[in-house]
Scaffold this active site. Structure first.
Site, short mmCIF file in Angstrom:
data_model
loop_
_atom_site.label_atom_id
_atom_site.label_comp_id
_atom_site.label_asym_id
_atom_site.label_seq_id
_atom_site.Cartn_x
_atom_site.Cartn_y
_atom_site.Cartn_z
N SER A 152 112.57 -80.63 46.24
CA SER A 152 113.66 -79.69 45.93
C SER A 152 113.27 -78.74 44.80
CB SER A 152 114.92 -80.47 45.54
OG SER A 152 115.37 -81.26 46.60
N ARG B 111 112.11 -74.52 45.19
CA ARG B 111 112.82 -73.51 44.39
C ARG B 111 111.84 -72.72 43.53
NH1 ARG B 111 116.36 -77.23 45.83
NH2 ARG B 111 118.63 -76.85 45.74
N ARG C 100 120.22 -75.74 64.23
CA ARG C 100 120.82 -75.89 62.91
C ARG C 100 121.41 -74.55 62.45
NH1 ARG C 100 116.68 -79.32 59.23
NH2 ARG C 100 118.52 -79.40 57.87
N SER D 286 126.28 -76.70 52.97
CA SER D 286 125.06 -77.20 52.31
C SER D 286 124.77 -76.37 51.06
CB SER D 286 123.88 -77.11 53.27
OG SER D 286 122.67 -77.30 52.59
N SER E 281 127.51 -81.13 46.94
CA SER E 281 126.17 -81.23 46.33
C SER E 281 126.02 -80.41 45.06
CB SER E 281 125.09 -80.82 47.35
OG SER E 281 125.14 -81.65 48.49
N ASP F 199 121.42 -87.28 50.57
CA ASP F 199 120.08 -87.63 51.04
C ASP F 199 119.72 -89.10 50.81
OD1 ASP F 199 119.44 -85.22 52.17
OD2 ASP F 199 118.32 -84.47 50.45
N ARG G 182 113.30 -89.37 56.59
CA ARG G 182 114.12 -90.33 55.85
C ARG G 182 114.50 -91.54 56.71
NH1 ARG G 182 114.13 -88.04 51.22
NH2 ARG G 182 114.58 -85.82 50.94
N LYS H 263 106.56 -85.11 56.00
CA LYS H 263 107.47 -84.01 55.68
C LYS H 263 107.81 -83.98 54.19
CE LYS H 263 112.12 -82.29 56.70
NZ LYS H 263 111.81 -80.86 56.78
#
Length: 411
Positions: free
Chosen positions: A25, A29, A100, A146, A174, A293, A367, A391
């Site tokens: 994450s 960014r 998606r 999201s 989130s 997550d 995951r 991933k």
């Protein structure tokens, strides 16, 4: 590649020390920010497929960019290329990526003046982006979406001549991930404010030269919290490099797993997990709206401990790499669990039953593979398409072997 995992909680190698790759994450960014402000340098970048995809897309000059399964890249790059004047790019991805939704982000960027077209189905990738100067600054979004949509806008805001004033309508999802984005901007001296449901990012055409160090990934740490929870009393595993006051929302693991018998101790950038002997809990009730997550890891840990759980705030899991709620229901049922799901919640009934030698389908979802692996401490388990872990955590299976897990490749 299918892997069979066999081990026992008595044989985990104690006092192990693992260095976990940088946060995906934070890395993604910062990679986008470095593309906007080239005098940023980054240390401890994630070695995940997702971050590799981001780096390749930002380095290249291709007109068509395939981001495969990487949802973060699709969202962040949509915003990035919208402000790249005199460049036209088509963003596409895997069949699942084309299912998606991207419409909310596209509409927000259009409010700012972006030119984006759908090439197949309205509201979904692939999309054609014609980069241009965005002069508008006010935009509104549903707050329940999201956080990656929101962060995508915030990350480009400093380069807009008037910045951004973003109004979020409703209950925000989130929040820790939004705060992570704002904290990284603030570290670069890009001024921001977040009051009630309004976020402002002020223009900052240039920034000073800066070295940014990525903290290790807390989502990846979750699987070792699970391993310690399922191991014998007194088991310890040390992980680095972690901050006690982390920007990452999944650092909530410390308090969540304390309820499941795992104490966490910090020493500098090292975090040591210790299994306690006085663990007593029948049902774990959590709202994971801010940390969806880690839901898969938590519910599988609960199954391994023989306790129940009721997890809410999970609506974003339905549009991840797979419909994670439905995937959990199917795979946990194979193991003998009594589980039910809704559009935003999951309930597991306490049980000491775990069926052995079950093949866990991973649904192209990293995951799913990693969350179920710790159950090998209770019963032999088979993880199908185990390579999907690359991933986010390419070293995962080697790290498990170093802990004493028996792992063999099977047909």
């Amino acid at each position: 590649m299918n892997l069979k995992l066999i081990t026992n909680s008595q044989f985990i190698i104690d006092n192990s020390h693992l260095k976990i790759t940088g946060s995906k994450s934070e890395s993604n960014r910062l990679l986008l920010l470095r593309a906007l402000f080239p005098n940023i340098s980054i240390e401890n970048i994630s070695n995940s497929d997702d971050s590799e995809v981001m780096q390749m897309a930002l380095r290249g000059n291709e007109e068509i960019i395939d981001i495969h399964h990487t949802g973060t890249a699709m969202r962040f790059l949509t915003a990035f290329f919208a402000v790249q004047e005199n460049r036209t790019v088509t963003l596409t991805g895997s069949p699942r990526m084309k299912e998606r939704p991207i419409k909310i982000l596209v509409e927000a960027l259009r409010q700012l003046g972006a030119k984006i077209e759908y090439l197949e189905n309205e509201g979904f990738p692939p999309i054609k982006i014609t980069g241009q100067k965005l002069s508008q600054s006010k935009v509104s979004l549903p707050a329940s979406i999201s956080s990656q949509y929101i962060s995508a806008l915030l990350l480009i805001a400093g380069k807009l001549e008037n910045g951004i004033e973003l109004t979020l309508e409703g209950e925000i999802t989130s929040v820790p991930y939004i705060k992570m984005t704002l904290a990284l901007l603030n570290d670069l001296k890009i001024h921001t404010s977040f009051e009630e449901n309004v976020i402002k990012v002020f223009p900052k055409p240039e920034i000073e030269t800066k070295v940014m160090t990525v903290e290790s990934d807390w989502s990846s740490a979750s699987y070792f919290f699970s391993i310690v929870a399922l191991a014998k009393d007194g088991t310890t595993i040390t992980l680095s490099s972690y901050k006690e006051n982390s920007l990452q929302g999944d650092s909530a693991l410390v308090e969540i797993y304390k309820k499941m018998g795992v104490e966490t101790h910090f020493d500098g950038n090292k975090m040591t997990l210790v299994k306690q002997s006085n663990f007593k809990l029948e049902t774990l009730n959590l709202d994971l709206n801010s940390t969806p997550d880690i839901a898969q890891t938590i519910v599988v840990t609960c199954l391994g401990l023989g306790i129940g759980c009721h997890l809410t705030g999970l609506h974003t899991l339905k549009i991840k790499e797979t419909d994670r709620l439905e995937a959990l229901r199917i795979e946990l049922t194979k193991l003998g669990a009594n589980i039910s799901v809704t559009n935003d919640s999951l309930t597991l009934v306490p049980s000491n039953r775990i069926n052995p030698d079950v093949k866990i389908a991973t649904y192209n979802d990293h995951r799913m593979a990693m969350a179920f692996a710790p159950l090998a401490l209770k019963e032999p388990i088979i993880i199908e398409n185990a390579e999907v872990v690359s991933k986010s955590f390419p070293d995962f299976w080697n790290d498990l072997k170093s802990l004493g897990f028996g792992i063999s490749e099977i047909d």
